[in-house]
Design an enzyme around this catalytic site. Structure first.
Site: not given
Length: 361
Positions: A150, A175
């Site tokens: 990501s 995350y």
């Protein structure tokens, strides 16, 4: 390169996973696709069911492609071991993950389970795929592991555009930390067990039937109801929006081009390992993005021509875990795979608005 391959796609009911599977079914012959997804309720399950129905409709038209969907979680190690033993995948695309920056503050356990333990299970299964359990089998193990990272790994880096050569040791959300951990884990397994692996840092993926927790989708839902939309950092955010078809094209090119296995001067494997950005290389100001979205929603008939957008906007401070800008340097992807995303924001949001009108309105 992908014809006649056995391909495992985790997160197959997800936004990227489902679109990847549909593209594989359409464009490649003789392939066997195995998909696993626990279809959790992090967001509207109807969207996941919609994607699965799209896949089912496509597969009926292809007699030379096989597809199997398994409703389970990659956190279940036994399920993953059995899956690898039965289907012997040659290419693995790990897209199963708990996504979302803000949700990682509310429910951190979900990220540990899926993003760390689940990914560990995939790595272990890839590792043991090289152990011949049947001497008569032609299966040589996993040829390439491709996995989702990501843009969040860049945290609050000030240097832009973000390059995969940048140091990314300062995540601002759990995350992001789990995604950086995935890259480190993959590197270790590539070094130890010679597993060709490629991580892909996705930049703000959007499009039809996407995730409702993403800004463009959430804004639309609120505007339909007449609610106010919150524009974070007082509109001074920039995002490198990447259309779903561009993401899928990038994944497919990478799938077919695994890092080469090599032996170093020490007689040990040089890790067949790589990481790439996939982004549009064109960060858009959040206020400009909202203006384009509202114009396309009106054009598609989702909202009336006289909708008062100014009355439904609220400028608010930055949220914990968010970053002010995302901006991808995709030159290595272009150099190694001849590919650079190109869909304009207006074109992508137009496709989304037309889908939203058909699906919801």
């Amino acid at each position: 390169m992908l014809n006649n391959k056995r391909i495992l796609v985790t997160g197959g009911a997800g936004f990227i996973g489902a679109n990847l599977i549909m593209r594989l079914i359409k464009d490649y012959s003789g392939i066997s696709i195995i998909s696993i997804d626990n279809v959790n309720d992090y967001y509207d399950v109807e969207l996941k069911d919609f994607r699965l129905k799209q896949i089912d409709a496509l597969i009926k038209e292809r007699k030379d492609v096989s597809y199997r969907f398994i409703r389970d979680t990659i956190c279940n190690k036994q399920v993953i071991e059995d899956l690898f033993k039965e289907y012997q995948p040659e290419i693995v695309v790990n897209l199963a993950a708990q996504a979302g920056v803000r949700y990682s503050i509310e429910n951190p356990q979900a990220y540990i389970d899926s993003n760390l333990i689940g990914f560990y299970n995939i790595l272990e299964a890839c590792r043991y795929s090289y152990n011949k359990k049947n001497e008569n089998s032609t299966y040589q193990g996993v040829e390439h592991l491709v996995y989702a990272s990501s843009s969040s790994v860049y945290g609050s880096n000030k240097k832009v555009p973000y390059s995969t050569d940048d140091k990314v040791d300062n995540p601002v959300s759990l995350y992001a930390a789990t995604k950086k951990s995935n890259e480190l884990m993959a590197h270790a397994y590539s070094k130890l067990y010679n597993i060709p692996s490629t991580g892909l840092r996705f930049f703000t993926v959007y499009g039809p039937a996407g995730r409702p927790d993403m800004a463009y989708f959430g804004f639309t839902n609120k505007l339909i109801k007449g609610d106010k939309i919150k524009i974070f950092n007082y509109g001074n955010c920039k995002r490198d929006f990447t259309y779903i078809d561009d993401i899928v094209e990038g994944i497919i090119r990478v799938m077919a081009g695994a890092p080469k296995r090599q032996i170093g001067e020490d007689g040990l494997p040089v890790p067949p390992y790589a990481v790439y950005n996939i982004g549009n290389q064109n960060p858009e100001n959040l206020l400009d993005f909202v203006n384009i979205l509202q114009e396309e929603l009106v054009r598609a008939g989702v909202l009336p021509d006289n909708y008062d957008f100014d009355a439904h906007k609220e400028l608010v401070p930055m949220q914990p875990g968010d970053v002010p800008v995302t901006y991808a340097d995709c030159q290595p992807l272009l150099d190694n795979y001849g590919y650079k995303p190109s869909t304009s924001l207006r074109e992508g949001l137009r496709q989304f608005a037309e889908w939203y009108k058909e699906f919801y309105c």
